[in-house]
Design a protein around this motif. Structure first.
Motif, mmCIF file in Angstrom:
data_model
loop_
_atom_site.group_PDB
_atom_site.id
_atom_site.type_symbol
_atom_site.label_atom_id
_atom_site.label_comp_id
_atom_site.label_asym_id
_atom_site.label_seq_id
_atom_site.Cartn_x
_atom_site.Cartn_y
_atom_site.Cartn_z
ATOM 1 N N ASN A 1 2.633 81.542 -8.505
ATOM 2 C CA ASN A 1 1.945 80.626 -7.595
ATOM 3 C C ASN A 1 1.978 79.167 -8.048
ATOM 4 O OD1 ASN A 1 1.169 82.595 -5.731
ATOM 5 N ND2 ASN A 1 -0.535 83.210 -7.021
ATOM 6 N N ALA A 2 2.543 78.893 -9.207
ATOM 7 C CA ALA A 2 2.582 77.531 -9.742
ATOM 8 C C ALA A 2 3.897 76.841 -9.369
ATOM 9 C CB ALA A 2 2.441 77.583 -11.254
ATOM 10 N N PRO A 3 3.930 75.521 -9.448
ATOM 11 C CA PRO A 3 5.179 74.816 -9.169
ATOM 12 C C PRO A 3 6.228 75.115 -10.245
ATOM 13 C CG PRO A 3 3.505 73.272 -9.917
ATOM 14 C CD PRO A 3 2.834 74.608 -9.764
ATOM 15 N N PRO A 4 7.500 74.877 -9.945
ATOM 16 C CA PRO A 4 8.550 75.130 -10.939
ATOM 17 C C PRO A 4 8.457 74.148 -12.109
ATOM 18 C CG PRO A 4 9.455 73.956 -9.060
ATOM 19 C CD PRO A 4 8.037 74.309 -8.707
ATOM 20 N N VAL A 5 9.145 74.474 -13.184
ATOM 21 C CA VAL A 5 9.269 73.569 -14.322
ATOM 22 C C VAL A 5 10.517 72.714 -14.083
ATOM 23 C CG1 VAL A 5 9.676 73.406 -16.809
ATOM 24 C CG2 VAL A 5 8.123 75.144 -15.903
ATOM 25 N N VAL A 6 10.341 71.402 -14.156
ATOM 26 C CA VAL A 6 11.435 70.457 -13.898
ATOM 27 C C VAL A 6 11.663 69.620 -15.144
ATOM 28 C CG1 VAL A 6 12.231 68.563 -12.429
ATOM 29 C CG2 VAL A 6 10.809 70.374 -11.450
ATOM 30 N N VAL A 7 12.929 69.530 -15.572
ATOM 31 C CA VAL A 7 13.289 68.747 -16.750
ATOM 32 C C VAL A 7 14.361 67.745 -16.340
ATOM 33 C CG1 VAL A 7 14.187 68.829 -19.097
ATOM 34 C CG2 VAL A 7 12.813 70.724 -18.230
ATOM 35 N N ASN A 8 14.190 66.502 -16.792
ATOM 36 C CA ASN A 8 15.145 65.441 -16.504
ATOM 37 C C ASN A 8 15.900 65.137 -17.796
ATOM 38 O OD1 ASN A 8 16.540 63.179 -15.732
ATOM 39 N ND2 ASN A 8 14.777 62.103 -14.918
ATOM 40 N N TYR A 9 17.184 65.513 -17.837
ATOM 41 C CA TYR A 9 18.006 65.288 -19.026
ATOM 42 C C TYR A 9 18.723 63.946 -18.943
ATOM 43 C CZ TYR A 9 17.550 70.346 -19.774
ATOM 44 O OH TYR A 9 17.070 71.611 -19.965
ATOM 45 N N GLU A 10 19.217 63.503 -20.084
ATOM 46 C CA GLU A 10 20.119 62.358 -20.147
ATOM 47 C C GLU A 10 21.406 62.842 -20.785
ATOM 48 O OE1 GLU A 10 18.593 58.690 -21.676
ATOM 49 O OE2 GLU A 10 16.634 59.035 -20.774
ATOM 50 N N ILE A 11 22.365 63.197 -19.920
ATOM 51 C CA ILE A 11 23.648 63.742 -20.354
ATOM 52 C C ILE A 11 24.737 62.845 -19.785
ATOM 53 C CG2 ILE A 11 25.167 65.752 -20.277
ATOM 54 C CD1 ILE A 11 22.641 67.441 -19.682
ATOM 55 N N ALA A 12 25.740 62.546 -20.587
ATOM 56 C CA ALA A 12 26.832 61.680 -20.140
ATOM 57 C C ALA A 12 27.510 62.254 -18.899
ATOM 58 C CB ALA A 12 27.849 61.503 -21.261
ATOM 59 N N GLU A 13 27.801 61.375 -17.955
ATOM 60 C CA GLU A 13 28.462 61.782 -16.720
ATOM 61 C C GLU A 13 29.789 62.468 -17.032
ATOM 62 O OE1 GLU A 13 30.239 59.692 -12.719
ATOM 63 O OE2 GLU A 13 28.608 58.712 -13.794
ATOM 64 N N GLY A 14 30.015 63.579 -16.327
ATOM 65 C CA GLY A 14 31.256 64.328 -16.493
ATOM 66 C C GLY A 14 31.211 65.382 -17.582
ATOM 67 N N THR A 15 30.114 65.458 -18.335
ATOM 68 C CA THR A 15 29.995 66.469 -19.389
ATOM 69 C C THR A 15 29.920 67.863 -18.764
ATOM 70 O OG1 THR A 15 28.801 64.943 -20.831
ATOM 71 C CG2 THR A 15 28.558 67.295 -21.313
ATOM 72 N N PRO A 16 30.765 68.805 -19.204
ATOM 73 C CA PRO A 16 30.657 70.175 -18.695
ATOM 74 C C PRO A 16 29.330 70.805 -19.116
ATOM 75 C CG PRO A 16 32.779 69.828 -19.751
ATOM 76 C CD PRO A 16 31.916 68.640 -20.092
ATOM 77 N N VAL A 17 28.687 71.489 -18.178
ATOM 78 C CA VAL A 17 27.444 72.196 -18.452
ATOM 79 C C VAL A 17 27.556 73.607 -17.885
ATOM 80 C CG1 VAL A 17 26.066 70.077 -18.398
ATOM 81 C CG2 VAL A 17 26.257 71.455 -16.333
ATOM 82 N N ARG A 18 26.733 74.488 -18.393
ATOM 83 C CA ARG A 18 26.599 75.826 -17.813
ATOM 84 C C ARG A 18 25.140 76.229 -17.929
ATOM 85 N NH1 ARG A 18 29.308 80.107 -22.160
ATOM 86 N NH2 ARG A 18 27.724 79.813 -23.771
#
Length: 127
Positions: free
Chosen positions: A88-105
């Motif tokens: 019933n609670a809102p989601p957990v939101v995280v704002n990262y600082e990652i270089a543009e174009g960096t592959p993520v998974r």
């Protein structure tokens, strides 16, 4: 007659190619993924590098989003974001600082304090 046959073949090939591409997760588009029962869901927005972890089941179990980046050709654990707030609670939101174009998974899992389980497959994207 010959031109018509070539165009028909090209059209069928294009349709087949489009259906194959649509079935595969995009490597550069923002996306999200659920675990097999869709109790856990994670989303990633590459503009701003926003990672969101949802809990979609009132089952007494938290959710976790596993987030890795590729550095020097190797996948490195970047963050494990636990959502223990409950359904019933809102989601957990995280704002990262990652270089543009960096592959993520990333992947979505259920979570208890013994660890992550019942996870989705990895979803591949770029920051």
């Amino acid at each position: 007659m010959r031109v018509k046959g070539i165009l028909t073949t090209l059209g069928m090939t294009g349709a087949l190619g489009a259906s194959l591409l649509l079935g595969a997760p995009s490597a550069t588009a923002d996306g999200g993924v659920c675990n097999p029962g869709c109790e856990a869901n994670v989303e990633f927005k590459s503009y701003g590098e926003i990672f969101t972890v949802h809990d979609y089941a009132s089952n007494g179990v938290g959710t976790v989003g596993l987030f890795d980046i590729k550095r020097n050709g190797v996948w490195v654990v970047y963050d494990d974001v636990i959502n223990a707030k409950g359904y019933n609670a809102p989601p957990v939101v995280v704002n990262y600082e990652i270089a543009e174009g960096t592959p993520v998974r990333y992947k979505a899992c259920q979570h208890n304090y013994s660890g992550a389980y019942d996870c989705s497959d990895w979803y591949y994207d770029k920051a």
